[in-house]
Enzyme design. Structure first.
Site, PDB file in Angstrom:
ATOM      1  N   LYS A 154       0.764  -1.297   0.031  1.00 35.03           N
ATOM      2  CA  LYS A 154      -0.106  -0.070   0.207  1.00 35.03           C
ATOM      3  C   LYS A 154       0.897   1.136   0.106  1.00 35.03           C
ATOM      4  O   LYS A 154       0.535   2.163  -0.821  1.00 35.03           O
ATOM      5  CB  LYS A 154      -0.975   0.009   1.227  1.00 35.03           C
ATOM      6  CG  LYS A 154      -1.887  -1.028   1.306  1.00 35.03           C
ATOM      7  CD  LYS A 154      -2.811  -1.217   2.254  1.00 35.03           C
ATOM      8  CE  LYS A 154      -2.139  -1.977   3.534  1.00 35.03           C
ATOM      9  NZ  LYS A 154      -1.698  -3.653   3.164  1.00 35.03           N
ATOM     10  N   ILE A 155       1.960   1.225   0.860  1.00 35.56           N
ATOM     11  CA  ILE A 155       2.777   2.470   0.744  1.00 35.56           C
ATOM     12  C   ILE A 155       3.406   2.610  -0.112  1.00 35.56           C
ATOM     13  O   ILE A 155       3.683   3.735  -0.793  1.00 35.56           O
ATOM     14  CB  ILE A 155       3.555   2.457   2.396  1.00 35.56           C
ATOM     15  CG1 ILE A 155       2.467   2.522   3.504  1.00 35.56           C
ATOM     16  CG2 ILE A 155       4.625   3.824   2.271  1.00 35.56           C
ATOM     17  CD1 ILE A 155       3.184   2.304   4.686  1.00 35.56           C
ATOM     18  N   ASP A 174       9.833  -6.665  -5.255  1.00 35.45           N
ATOM     19  CA  ASP A 174       8.922  -7.375  -4.240  1.00 35.45           C
ATOM     20  C   ASP A 174       8.652  -8.689  -4.902  1.00 35.45           C
ATOM     21  O   ASP A 174       8.199  -8.707  -6.189  1.00 35.45           O
ATOM     22  CB  ASP A 174       7.679  -6.321  -4.556  1.00 35.45           C
ATOM     23  CG  ASP A 174       6.415  -6.396  -3.310  1.00 35.45           C
ATOM     24  OD1 ASP A 174       6.314  -7.711  -3.069  1.00 35.45           O
ATOM     25  OD2 ASP A 174       6.004  -5.753  -2.630  1.00 35.45           O
ATOM     26  N   CYS A 205       9.006  -2.617   2.643  1.00 34.58           N
ATOM     27  CA  CYS A 205       8.692  -3.886   2.914  1.00 34.58           C
ATOM     28  C   CYS A 205       8.571  -4.153   4.504  1.00 34.58           C
ATOM     29  O   CYS A 205       9.017  -3.217   5.232  1.00 34.58           O
ATOM     30  CB  CYS A 205       9.556  -4.642   2.461  1.00 34.58           C
ATOM     31  SG  CYS A 205      11.362  -4.594   2.795  1.00 34.58           S
ATOM     32  N   PRO A 206       7.846  -5.171   5.107  1.00 36.92           N
ATOM     33  CA  PRO A 206       7.676  -5.409   6.484  1.00 36.92           C
ATOM     34  C   PRO A 206       9.265  -6.013   6.872  1.00 36.92           C
ATOM     35  O   PRO A 206       9.792  -6.527   6.300  1.00 36.92           O
ATOM     36  CB  PRO A 206       6.616  -6.399   6.331  1.00 36.92           C
ATOM     37  CG  PRO A 206       6.621  -7.046   5.217  1.00 36.92           C
ATOM     38  CD  PRO A 206       7.047  -6.076   4.345  1.00 36.92           C
ATOM     39  N   THR A 232      11.524   4.552   6.003  1.00 38.88           N
ATOM     40  CA  THR A 232      10.417   4.647   6.737  1.00 38.88           C
ATOM     41  C   THR A 232       9.362   3.469   7.125  1.00 38.88           C
ATOM     42  O   THR A 232       8.529   3.656   7.752  1.00 38.88           O
ATOM     43  CB  THR A 232       9.177   5.872   6.126  1.00 38.88           C
ATOM     44  OG1 THR A 232       8.804   4.911   4.733  1.00 38.88           O
ATOM     45  CG2 THR A 232       9.870   6.987   5.611  1.00 38.88           C
ATOM     46  N   ARG A 234      10.752  -0.069   8.958  1.00 39.50           N
ATOM     47  CA  ARG A 234      11.104  -0.692  10.286  1.00 39.50           C
ATOM     48  C   ARG A 234      12.540  -0.497  10.335  1.00 39.50           C
ATOM     49  O   ARG A 234      13.218  -0.713   9.564  1.00 39.50           O
ATOM     50  CB  ARG A 234      10.779  -2.043  10.645  1.00 39.50           C
ATOM     51  CG  ARG A 234       9.151  -2.279  10.949  1.00 39.50           C
ATOM     52  CD  ARG A 234       8.977  -1.575  12.121  1.00 39.50           C
ATOM     53  NE  ARG A 234       7.301  -1.535  12.540  1.00 39.50           N
ATOM     54  CZ  ARG A 234       6.519  -0.689  12.095  1.00 39.50           C
ATOM     55  NH1 ARG A 234       6.723   0.297  11.321  1.00 39.50           N
ATOM     56  NH2 ARG A 234       5.267  -0.938  12.651  1.00 39.50           N
ATOM     57  N   GLU A 264      15.122   1.913  18.376  1.00 39.60           N
ATOM     58  CA  GLU A 264      14.109   3.008  18.444  1.00 39.60           C
ATOM     59  C   GLU A 264      13.369   2.903  20.130  1.00 39.60           C
ATOM     60  O   GLU A 264      13.118   3.909  20.574  1.00 39.60           O
ATOM     61  CB  GLU A 264      13.254   3.336  17.558  1.00 39.60           C
ATOM     62  CG  GLU A 264      12.191   2.708  17.243  1.00 39.60           C
ATOM     63  CD  GLU A 264      11.266   3.050  16.062  1.00 39.60           C
ATOM     64  OE1 GLU A 264      11.665   3.114  15.031  1.00 39.60           O
ATOM     65  OE2 GLU A 264      10.077   2.760  16.417  1.00 39.60           O
ATOM     66  N   HIS A 296       9.946   8.560  13.978  1.00 38.84           N
ATOM     67  CA  HIS A 296       8.708   7.551  13.801  1.00 38.84           C
ATOM     68  C   HIS A 296       7.551   8.350  13.784  1.00 38.84           C
ATOM     69  O   HIS A 296       6.217   8.008  14.500  1.00 38.84           O
ATOM     70  CB  HIS A 296       8.645   6.344  14.816  1.00 38.84           C
ATOM     71  CG  HIS A 296       7.896   5.163  14.143  1.00 38.84           C
ATOM     72  ND1 HIS A 296       8.391   4.019  14.456  1.00 38.84           N
ATOM     73  CD2 HIS A 296       6.939   5.016  13.303  1.00 38.84           C
ATOM     74  CE1 HIS A 296       7.390   3.000  13.747  1.00 38.84           C
ATOM     75  NE2 HIS A 296       6.593   3.695  13.091  1.00 38.84           N
TER      76      HIS A 296
HETATM   77  P1  NAI Z   1       1.850  -3.942   3.017  1.00 32.87           P
HETATM   78  O1  NAI Z   1       1.843  -5.199   3.537  1.00 32.87           O
HETATM   79  O2  NAI Z   1       0.905  -3.388   2.011  1.00 32.87           O
HETATM   80  O3  NAI Z   1       3.077  -3.850   1.746  1.00 32.87           O
HETATM   81  C1  NAI Z   1       4.346  -4.540   2.174  1.00 32.87           C
HETATM   82  C2  NAI Z   1       4.876  -5.280   0.752  1.00 32.87           C
HETATM   83  O4  NAI Z   1       6.198  -5.625   0.900  1.00 32.87           O
HETATM   84  C3  NAI Z   1       4.083  -6.358  -0.085  1.00 32.87           C
HETATM   85  O5  NAI Z   1       3.748  -5.925  -1.171  1.00 32.87           O
HETATM   86  C4  NAI Z   1       5.195  -7.517   0.298  1.00 32.87           C
HETATM   87  O6  NAI Z   1       4.992  -8.352  -0.943  1.00 32.87           O
HETATM   88  C5  NAI Z   1       6.483  -6.671   0.261  1.00 32.87           C
HETATM   89  N1  NAI Z   1       7.634  -7.629   0.684  1.00 32.87           N
HETATM   90  C6  NAI Z   1       7.626  -8.506   1.573  1.00 32.87           C
HETATM   91  N2  NAI Z   1       8.775  -9.127   1.664  1.00 32.87           N
HETATM   92  C7  NAI Z   1       9.648  -8.373   0.940  1.00 32.87           C
HETATM   93  C8  NAI Z   1      11.039  -8.566   0.483  1.00 32.87           C
HETATM   94  N3  NAI Z   1      11.802  -9.550   1.072  1.00 32.87           N
HETATM   95  N4  NAI Z   1      11.402  -7.612  -0.414  1.00 32.87           N
HETATM   96  C9  NAI Z   1      10.620  -6.918  -1.165  1.00 32.87           C
HETATM   97  N5  NAI Z   1       9.111  -6.485  -0.914  1.00 32.87           N
HETATM   98  C10 NAI Z   1       8.713  -7.438   0.282  1.00 32.87           C
HETATM   99  O7  NAI Z   1       2.553  -2.798   3.838  1.00 32.87           O
HETATM  100  P2  NAI Z   1       2.317  -1.308   3.842  1.00 32.87           P
HETATM  101  O8  NAI Z   1       1.169  -0.864   4.483  1.00 32.87           O
HETATM  102  O9  NAI Z   1       2.747  -0.739   2.746  1.00 32.87           O
HETATM  103  O10 NAI Z   1       3.784  -0.855   5.103  1.00 32.87           O
HETATM  104  C11 NAI Z   1       4.996  -1.221   4.678  1.00 32.87           C
HETATM  105  C12 NAI Z   1       5.480  -1.128   6.036  1.00 32.87           C
HETATM  106  O11 NAI Z   1       5.501   0.355   6.381  1.00 32.87           O
HETATM  107  C13 NAI Z   1       5.054  -1.768   7.209  1.00 32.87           C
HETATM  108  O12 NAI Z   1       5.357  -3.243   7.306  1.00 32.87           O
HETATM  109  C14 NAI Z   1       5.417  -1.021   8.279  1.00 32.87           C
HETATM  110  O13 NAI Z   1       6.791  -1.553   9.026  1.00 32.87           O
HETATM  111  C15 NAI Z   1       5.835   0.215   7.895  1.00 32.87           C
HETATM  112  N6  NAI Z   1       4.968   1.646   8.323  1.00 32.87           N
HETATM  113  C16 NAI Z   1       5.741   2.914   8.985  1.00 32.87           C
HETATM  114  C17 NAI Z   1       4.889   3.499   9.351  1.00 32.87           C
HETATM  115  C18 NAI Z   1       5.713   4.877   9.954  1.00 32.87           C
HETATM  116  O14 NAI Z   1       4.985   5.530  10.614  1.00 32.87           O
HETATM  117  N7  NAI Z   1       6.807   5.256   9.675  1.00 32.87           N
HETATM  118  C19 NAI Z   1       3.589   3.699   9.464  1.00 32.87           C
HETATM  119  C20 NAI Z   1       2.924   2.470   8.633  1.00 32.87           C
HETATM  120  C21 NAI Z   1       3.479   1.430   8.209  1.00 32.87           C
END
Ligand code: NAI
Length: 334
Positions: A154-155, A174, A205-206, A232, A234, A264, A296
């Protein structure tokens, strides 16, 4: 339901109180972080609401279950801080907010890119000090540069959409290709190719056992010379010590923008300006002119806070009604 909140700030209380006006749960706020020592504060609360640096390990989950908790609602998208098998063993359901405002985080990533590129952090200080010298502030046009997005969920997809407007070339890595990104013209490549070609690499990515220290000495050596790294997602996606070594030479890595940091937990979300920070790795990072760190806050927009509160309280309502939304359940007892 009675919900015990941990690690709450004034802005959390404001957004949850507003969202609860139409939902009617009983909200009990604690400023303390959640860990095994503070878990008894949730005694008799059916639900516990936790944030990203709360410690949801086996002892904590055990204590929560003993105190009568059945549901943990995370007011975050990430859930790498939860021992999920332990939660299931202790009869706990864990729910999250999968998407509250992907654009908030994507826009923050762009803010870090532009700050570093155009030296806004240095210019701000200079002008306040009556120093209008422009030497050392030269940036680059974003147009025509290659952006590498690691993780196009999503992000990452929201970021791709924004960067299209900057006329950047977009690469992504991805395991799953996002149709929206493909439609935008994003080209999927393997990680070494992305690192070798991208002027700016942004991580979305997570954090998993596979992605921990995704960026280490080996992958930094694969990066294009003079590139920028934005994280941004983890903190532990970066081997911070290896990143510092690379920044010192400025060979492969010329800029670093981070909203998250591996260690952090003991630092972020509190005013520590009157204390001596003991984390020497973090302190070293703050000395670089080509490093920008935020604490964060990628999620911290009015829109995102309102959505987090609404979805979190709806998760509790749905759980009580016996119809939790499957896309928001991270784990539930077998
Ligand atoms: P999401 O689940 O929609 O997307 C994560 C993407 O990463 C997926 O498309 C997945 O296939 C991909 N992925 C998984 N393993 C991978 C790898 N080894 N290499 C490349 N891609 C890989 O998650 P979303 O909502 O986009 O969030 C991403 C991350 O952003 C979250 O996991 C969270 O850690 C972080 N986050 C940070 C925030 C902040 O305030 N700084 C707020 C919200 C989320």
């Amino acid at each position: 339901m009675k919900i015990a909140f941990f690690s709450t700030q004034a802005y959390d209380r404001a957004s949850f109180d507003t969202a609860n006006r139409t939902r009617g749960h009983e909200l009990i706020y604690h400023a303390d972080a959640l860990h095994d020592g503070t878990a008894p504060m949730a005694a008799s609360c059916g639900a516990v609401c936790a944030f990203v640096n709360d410690r949801l390990d086996e002892p904590t989950l055990n204590a929560l279950a003993l105190g009568g908790t059945h549901l943990i609602v995370l007011r975050s998208a990430g859930y790498n801080h939860v021992d999920l098998p332990a939660a299931a063993r202790h009869g706990l359901t864990v729910m999250r907010v999968p998407a509250y405002s992907p654009r908030a985080v994507a826009e923050h990533a762009v803010a870090l890119m532009l700050t570093l590129n155009r030296n806004i952090h240095r210019a701000y200080n200079r002008v306040r000090d009556g120093n209008f010298d422009l030497n050392g502030l030269i940036g680059f046009d974003m147009a025509g540069k290659t952006l590498g997005i690691v993780g196009t969920g999503k992000i990452g997809t929201a970021l791709a959409r924004i960067l299209t407007g900057f006329d950047c070339r977009l690469l992504a890595h991805d395991p799953v290709q996002a149709p929206d990104c493909v439609a935008l013209g994003v080209v999927y490549v393997d990680l070494p190719t992305l690192l070798a070609r991208a002027d700016i690499v942004s991580l979305h990515c997570p954090l998993t056992s596979e992605t921990r220290h995704l960026i280490d000495a080996t992958t930094i050596a694969q990066m294009k010379r003079g590139s920028m790294l934005i994280n941004t997602a983890r903190g532990a996606l970066l081997d911070t010590r290896a990143v510092i070594d690379a920044l010192k030479t400025r060979e492969h890595l010329s800029y670093l923008g981070i909203d998250v940091y591996e260690e952090e937990g003991p630092l972020f979300f509190a005013d520590r300006s009157s204390t001596i920070i003991q984390d020497d790795v973090f302190e070293r990072l703050t000395t670089f002119p080509n490093v920008v760190i935020t604490g964060h806050q990628g999620f911290l927009t009015r829109e995102a806070l309102a959505e987090i509160a609404a979805v979190t309280l709806d998760n509790v309502t749905d759980f009580v009604a016996g119809r939790p939304r499957i896309d928001r359940v991270v784990t539930s007892p077998a």
